[in-house]
Design an enzyme around this catalytic site. Structure first.
Site, PDB file in Angstrom:
ATOM      1  N   GLU A   1      -2.148  -6.867   7.627  1.00 18.06           N
ATOM      2  CA  GLU A   1      -0.829  -6.779   8.251  1.00 18.06           C
ATOM      3  C   GLU A   1      -0.842  -7.510   9.591  1.00 18.06           C
ATOM      4  O   GLU A   1      -1.915  -7.760  10.162  1.00 18.06           O
ATOM      5  CB  GLU A   1      -0.453  -5.298   8.451  1.00 18.06           C
ATOM      6  CG  GLU A   1       0.927  -5.066   9.029  1.00 18.06           C
ATOM      7  CD  GLU A   1       2.062  -5.619   8.174  1.00 18.06           C
ATOM      8  OE1 GLU A   1       2.251  -6.856   8.166  1.00 18.06           O
ATOM      9  OE2 GLU A   1       2.773  -4.827   7.540  1.00 18.06           O
TER      10      GLU A   1
ATOM     11  N   HIS B   1       0.824  -1.210   0.000  1.00 20.64           N
ATOM     12  CA  HIS B   1       0.000   0.000   0.000  1.00 20.64           C
ATOM     13  C   HIS B   1       0.861   1.266   0.000  1.00 20.64           C
ATOM     14  O   HIS B   1       2.047   1.236   0.319  1.00 20.64           O
ATOM     15  CB  HIS B   1      -0.930   0.012   1.216  1.00 20.64           C
ATOM     16  CG  HIS B   1      -0.192   0.033   2.522  1.00 20.64           C
ATOM     17  ND1 HIS B   1       0.364   1.183   3.050  1.00 20.64           N
ATOM     18  CD2 HIS B   1       0.090  -0.960   3.391  1.00 20.64           C
ATOM     19  CE1 HIS B   1       0.951   0.905   4.187  1.00 20.64           C
ATOM     20  NE2 HIS B   1       0.805  -0.401   4.425  1.00 20.64           N
TER      21      HIS B   1
END
Length: 152
Positions: free
Chosen positions: A80, A8
């Site tokens: 994550e 990202h």
């Protein structure tokens, strides 16, 4: 088939070196990075996009979707590593090494739990690719997830 493994764009917490929350959005710079990524991917034959459901990853994936027109699928197993009670803490203030092999953050994931989840994520990706007979696709996730997928 090619897989574009994408981390990202930048967030305020990345820039400030602070442990992130799941809902941390992209910074202005991260939004611009996502836009530029989308432009770079415009001519790639991407037929699907898989993304973590965390805001920073999904917004980055949406930028790729805007230029490629590929369908976007959310995959929670691409999140994550969960650093539990350390979220929101600047790295400089941590009194532990969050990345030590034997460290399990309070109310978070151990490395063993994280790797088990990323292994499930990779299994899901392979099943998806096999069942859909898709061409090239993009996976938008996070730094540790990218590393785990490449390492494993």
């Amino acid at each position: 088939m090619r897989i574009f493994l994408i981390r990202h764009g930048e967030t305020i917490f990345n820039a400030n070196r602070t442990v992130q929350f799941g809902d941390t959005p992209l910074s202005e710079r991260g939004i611009e990075q996502a836009r530029q990524l989308g432009e770079r991917m415009r001519d790639e034959p991407v037929t699907s996009i898989l993304s973590s459901d965390y805001a920073r990853a999904s917004r980055t994936a949406e930028a790729v979707q805007e230029t490629t027109g590929a369908p976007l699928l959310v995959q929670e197993t691409l999140r994550e590593r969960h650093f539990g009670d350390h979220r929101g803490t600047p790295f400089a203030e941590l009194k532990v090494d969050m990345f030590a092999a034997d460290y399990h953050p309070p109310n978070g994931e151990s490395w063993q739990q994280f790797y088990a989840r990323t292994d499930r994520a990779w299994h899901e990706v392979r099943e998806y690719a096999a069942n859909k007979a898709i061409g090239d696709f993009a996976m938008v996730c996070h730094a540790l997830v990218c590393r785990a997928l490449v390492d494993r």
